[in-house]
Design a protein around this motif. Structure first.
Motif, PDB file in Angstrom:
ATOM      1  N   UNK A 146       0.865  -1.198   0.000  1.00  0.00           N
ATOM      2  CA  UNK A 146       0.000   0.000   0.000  1.00  0.00           C
ATOM      3  C   UNK A 146       0.887   1.228   0.000  1.00  0.00           C
ATOM      4  N   UNK A 147       0.298   2.345  -0.361  1.00  0.00           N
ATOM      5  CA  UNK A 147       1.019   3.616  -0.323  1.00  0.00           C
ATOM      6  C   UNK A 147       1.368   3.921   1.138  1.00  0.00           C
ATOM      7  N   UNK A 148       2.642   4.203   1.388  1.00  0.00           N
ATOM      8  CA  UNK A 148       3.103   4.326   2.766  1.00  0.00           C
ATOM      9  C   UNK A 148       2.648   5.612   3.441  1.00  0.00           C
ATOM     10  N   UNK A 149       2.227   6.597   2.660  1.00  0.00           N
ATOM     11  CA  UNK A 149       1.812   7.863   3.273  1.00  0.00           C
ATOM     12  C   UNK A 149       0.329   7.907   3.547  1.00  0.00           C
ATOM     13  N   UNK A 150      -0.444   7.357   2.645  1.00  0.00           N
ATOM     14  CA  UNK A 150      -1.891   7.563   2.716  1.00  0.00           C
ATOM     15  C   UNK A 150      -2.610   6.440   3.451  1.00  0.00           C
ATOM     16  N   UNK A 151      -1.912   5.325   3.682  1.00  0.00           N
ATOM     17  CA  UNK A 151      -2.533   4.218   4.406  1.00  0.00           C
ATOM     18  C   UNK A 151      -2.276   4.434   5.894  1.00  0.00           C
ATOM     19  N   UNK A 174       8.476   4.030  -0.308  1.00  0.00           N
ATOM     20  CA  UNK A 174       7.116   4.540  -0.112  1.00  0.00           C
ATOM     21  C   UNK A 174       6.039   3.499  -0.306  1.00  0.00           C
ATOM     22  N   UNK A 175       6.388   2.240  -0.102  1.00  0.00           N
ATOM     23  CA  UNK A 175       5.381   1.189  -0.194  1.00  0.00           C
ATOM     24  C   UNK A 175       5.450   0.335   1.062  1.00  0.00           C
ATOM     25  N   UNK A 176       4.273   0.118   1.662  1.00  0.00           N
ATOM     26  CA  UNK A 176       4.203  -0.788   2.814  1.00  0.00           C
ATOM     27  C   UNK A 176       4.595  -2.182   2.327  1.00  0.00           C
ATOM     28  N   UNK A 189       6.266  10.930   7.987  1.00  0.00           N
ATOM     29  CA  UNK A 189       5.504  12.046   7.411  1.00  0.00           C
ATOM     30  C   UNK A 189       4.649  12.703   8.481  1.00  0.00           C
ATOM     31  N   UNK A 207      -3.437   2.037  -3.035  1.00  0.00           N
ATOM     32  CA  UNK A 207      -2.536   2.636  -4.022  1.00  0.00           C
ATOM     33  C   UNK A 207      -1.146   2.033  -3.867  1.00  0.00           C
TER      34      UNK A 207
END
Lengths: 421, 421
Positions: A233-238, A283-285, B296, B389
C-alpha cells in the motif's frame, strides 16, 4: 610394518611444509580484509581444487574424484583389499569467511599422509584425504558427504533457495552432471572410519587453556524460511492502524524468537541470517518479508521442541499483525554422536603428542555428522582466537595448528593399527 | 475570448477519448496482475513518454522537453507574453504499482487542453500539460519538478541509494546529461499557477461519499537509512548472549518505532520499506542491517520531532543489542500549503460541474509540493476504491475520473480568466 612402533610414536608432521600450503591456498579467493570468499562450485573453489589436485600429485598419491565433486588423494596399503581410513574437511567457505574453517583441517590431513608416506611405514589400511563438496551450503549443505554416504535425496538437488537451474549450471561448471550425483555413494564396508580436524569456532578451549577438543557429539540443526504476507500500500496515505505490513510481522518474530530461545532453551542456538522484503521500496508498505531461520540443539527432542515453538510464535506474530504466514523447512541435519573408538584414538594421540585435551560437543555442523551415519567417526578441534569464525578475522595460533595436525596423525596411526573395535 | 462565458461553463471533456488514452497507456509496463511497473527512466517509462509525445503532436500542441526530462505539450495563447498555467502529474510508477497514480492526472490535463483547443476559446495564458520526471523517486524523488523550480541541489544528483554511475547511465539512456540538469530551471514570473489532479490514495472521500477532495496542504516527509553494525560470526558456535547481531537491532527498532508513532504521533505516518542484511547467509550472524525509514507529518515541527525521536530510539536499540548505528538522511520534503486562489478556483469549478467537494490534507507527496515553492499551486483528489494505491489493484471509478477531469478543466478556465489574485 617396516618401521618400529617406538620410532613411529616420534613421528611429527612437517610444520613448514604445512605452513607453505596454508599460505598458498589462502591466496585463492582472498578478500582485501584478509578473509576468503570461496563459495562452493565458484571459480575460486574450482581454482582451489585444481591447486589441491596438484599437491596430491606432487606428493605421489593416487588422485580420485566422484560424481558429487569430492576430490581425494589416496595413499594405498599394500593389501589391496584393505579398508579405507577417510580424513577430510572442505575447501569451500561461507561468503566472506576466514582462512581456517575447513581448509586447515584438509591441509593437515594431506600433511599427515605425506608424513606417513615418507616414514616408509606400510599400514593395513588405505589412507584417503578428501575435500567434501559444499560443506557450507552455498547450494546444498554437505552435498559431497551426503553423496558419498548415500544420504542424498532427490529433493536435495534443488538449490536450498529453490533455484534448480543455477545449481545445475554450477555443477556443470565443475564438470558434474546432476543426473549422476547418486553414483558417488560408496560401500560402507569399504570404509574403516572417518577423522576430521577443524577449528573450534568457539571460545571454550581458549578459555580453558586446553590444546585439543575431542568432539563427543554434533549439534542437530534445522533451517527454514518464514514468509510473512501483507499488502503493498502507499506508505503515506494508508493509516498506521489499517496497514498489513509484512516487515512488522517479521521484525516482531525476530525479537521474540531470540527472547524465547535465550529464556527457554539455554543450550539452543537461533540465527535469523537474512530477510528479504518485497517490494522493498521507500514509499510502499512491505507486502512480503521472508526470513531465513536456523536453530540448533545437541538434544534431538529439544531441537524438535524449538522448531515447534518457533512455528507457533510465527503464527502468533502473524495474527498480531493481521498477516498471512507460511513456513518452509529447507534443511535438517540430525544431531550425531562420535564413535567411542575414534574418541579414544584421538585421546591416545593427544598423550603421544603431549598435548592437553577435553571432551566437548560441537555447535557447528560438520561432514563428520553425515559420515557418522555410515562409519565410526570422530573430530578434533583446535582453539579459535576469540572464538571468531565465518568472518575474515578468524584466526588460530600456528602452534595450535601443528598440535592439531600431529594429533590427527597419531589418531590416524592408532586407528590404522588398532582398528575400531 | 471568442466563446461566450455562458457556453464555456457548459464545456465538458471527452470521456471516451480520455478512456481510450488511459487503456492504451495502461498497456505500457503492464504486469500480469493488472498493475504497472514503469520506473522512472526505465525502458517502459521511455516508451510511455514516446507514446505521450505522439498524443501531444496528434492534438496539435507544441512539444517541449527540458534538461531533467520533463515532457510538455503547450497550447499557446495569442498573447505571446502571457504567463503559463502548468497542469501536470507523472507517467512513472513505483515498483509494481497501479494504473491510476500519476497517469490519470496527466491524461486528464491533456484532455483539458484538447477540450479547450476544440472550444475555440482564446485564453490570456499559455496552457501547458507536463509530465514530471521521477515523481516516485526510483532515482531521486521529484527530480523533474525540483529541476524546473530550481530546487535541485548538487547532492540530489546522487542516486538516493548512493549509486552515481547507475543514475548517470539511466539519464543518458533518456538522452539527458547529468551536467545540464540545472538548465531546466524556469523563471517563476513566467508561470501563473500549477494545477494537479490525482487519485486520493486514501479512504476519506469514499467514506464521506464526496466526489472531489480539495487539497489544503501536503504532508512533509523525511526519509533516511538507519544502519546497524554488528559482527559476522558463526551462527552455531557463537553463544546467544555474546553475539552482536545487526538484524536483532534493526528488528527491535522496527517494532518499537511503529509503537512509538502509533502511540505518540497519531497524525504521523511511519514506513520501514526495506531492510538489507549482510552477509545474509543462513549460518552467519548478520554483521550489517540497513533499514529504509520514512516518516511524514502535516505539521513541520512535529515532523522534526518524530525524526528526532526515531534517531534517539535507533541509538537505544543499538545500545541494547551492543551494536554500532548510523543514520543518513536521504530525502526531505517540507510540508506545503496550497494557494488560496487555487483552492477557490477548484471549489468554484466543483460548483460549475455539479460535484460535491471537501477540503482535505494530502498524506502523499506530490509535484504540487515542489511547485508551491515558486508559484500558487493546488490539487484536486478523486476517490480511490478502498484507498488502495502503490499496488496493482489500485482503482478509481470511471465516473469519478470524469468528474475530476471536468473539475480540472473548469479550475483551469477559472484561473486563466481570473488570475491568482
Amino acid at each position: 610394518l617396516h618401521v618400529p612402533l617406538m620410532t613411529l610414536s616420534q613421528l611429527r608432521i612437517n610444520s613448514e611444509r604445512l605452513r607453505d600450503d596454508f599460505e598458498e591456498l589462502s591466496q585463492i579467493g582472498a578478500t582485501p580484509d584478509g578473509g576468503i570468499c570461496r563459495l562452493a562450485l565458484s571459480l575460486e573453489d574450482l581454482e582451489a581444487r585444481a591447486w589441491f589436485a596438484n599437491r596430491i600429485e606432487e606428493a605421489g598419491f593416487l588422485i580420485h574424484d566422484d560424481d558429487t565433486g569430492n576430490l581425494s588423494g589416496v595413499l594405498p596399503s599394500d593389501n589391496r583389499d584393505a579398508k579405507t581410513l577417510l580424513m577430510g574437511s572442505h575447501l569451500d567457505t561461507v561468503l566472506n569467511g576466514g582462512r581456517y574453517d575447513g581448509a586447515i583441517g584438509l591441509l593437515a590431513a594431506l600433511e599427515c599422509l605425506r608424513t606417513i608416506k615418507e616414514s616408509g611405514v606400510d599400514l593395513p589400511v588405505h589412507l584417503e584425504v578428501i575435500d567434501f563438496t559444499d560443506d557450507e551450503g552455498a547450494w546444498q549443505p554437505m552435498l559431497g558427504s551426503k553423496g558419498l554416504t548415500g544420504l542424498l535425496a532427490p529433493e536435495n538437488l534443488k538449490d536450498s533457495r529453490g533455484d534448480h537451474a543455477a545449481f545445475r549450471a554450477a555443477l556443470t561448471r565443475a564438470g558434474l552432471n546432476i543426473q549422476d550425483v547418486f553414483k558417488a555413494k560408496r560401500d560402507p564396508n569399504s570404509i574403516l572410519a572417518y577423522l576430521e580436524m577443524h577449528i573450534e569456532q568457539n571460545v571454550r578451549l581458549e578459555n580453558m587453556g586446553i590444546d585439543i577438543g575431542v568432539v563427543t557429539n554434533i549439534v542437530g540443526r534445522t533451517a527454514f524460511y518464514i514468509t510473512y504476507e501483507g499488502q503493498a500500500r502507499h506508505s503515506g496515505t494508508t493509516s498506521m492502524r489499517e496497514r498489513q505490513d509484512a516487515l512488522q510481522g517479521a521484525a516482531l518474530f525476530v525479537t521474540r524468537a531470540h527472547e524465547m530461545v535465550r529464556t527457554h532453551y539455554t543450550e539452543g542456538v537461533l540465527n535469523c541470517g537474512n530477510i528479504e522484503v518485497k517490494p522493498g521500496a521507500l514509499s510502499i508498505v512491505p507486502s512480503e518479508a521472508r526470513l531465513t531461520v536456523e536453530c540448533r540443539h545437541v538434544n534431538p527432542d529439544l531441537l524438535n521442541h524449538i522448531e515447534q515453538s518457533l512455528s507457533e510464535l510465527a503464527q502468533e506474530c502473524a495474527d498480531y499483525c493481521r498477516l498471512g504466514v507460511h513456513i518452509q523447512r529447507i534443511d535438517h541435519m540430525p544431531a550425531a554422536s562420535m564413535a567411542m573408538p575414534v574418541i579414544h584414538a584421538i585421546e591416545v594421540a593427544c598423550t603421544t603428542v603431549g598435548v592437553t585435551h577435553h571432551r566437548i560437543p560441537s555447535y557447528a555442523s560438520h561432514n563428520a555428522q553425515i559420515l557418522s551415519r555410515i562409519t565410526p567417526s570422530g573430530m578434533l578441534f583446535i582453539p579459535s582466537v576469540n572464538g571468531v569464525s565465518h568472518n575474515p578475522s578468524e584466526y588460530s595460533h600456528w602452534e595450535d595448528v601443528v598440535n592439531g595436525a600431529n594429533t590427527l596423525l597419531h589418531a590416524a596411526l592408532h586407528l590404522a593399527l588398532n582398528g575400531v573395535e
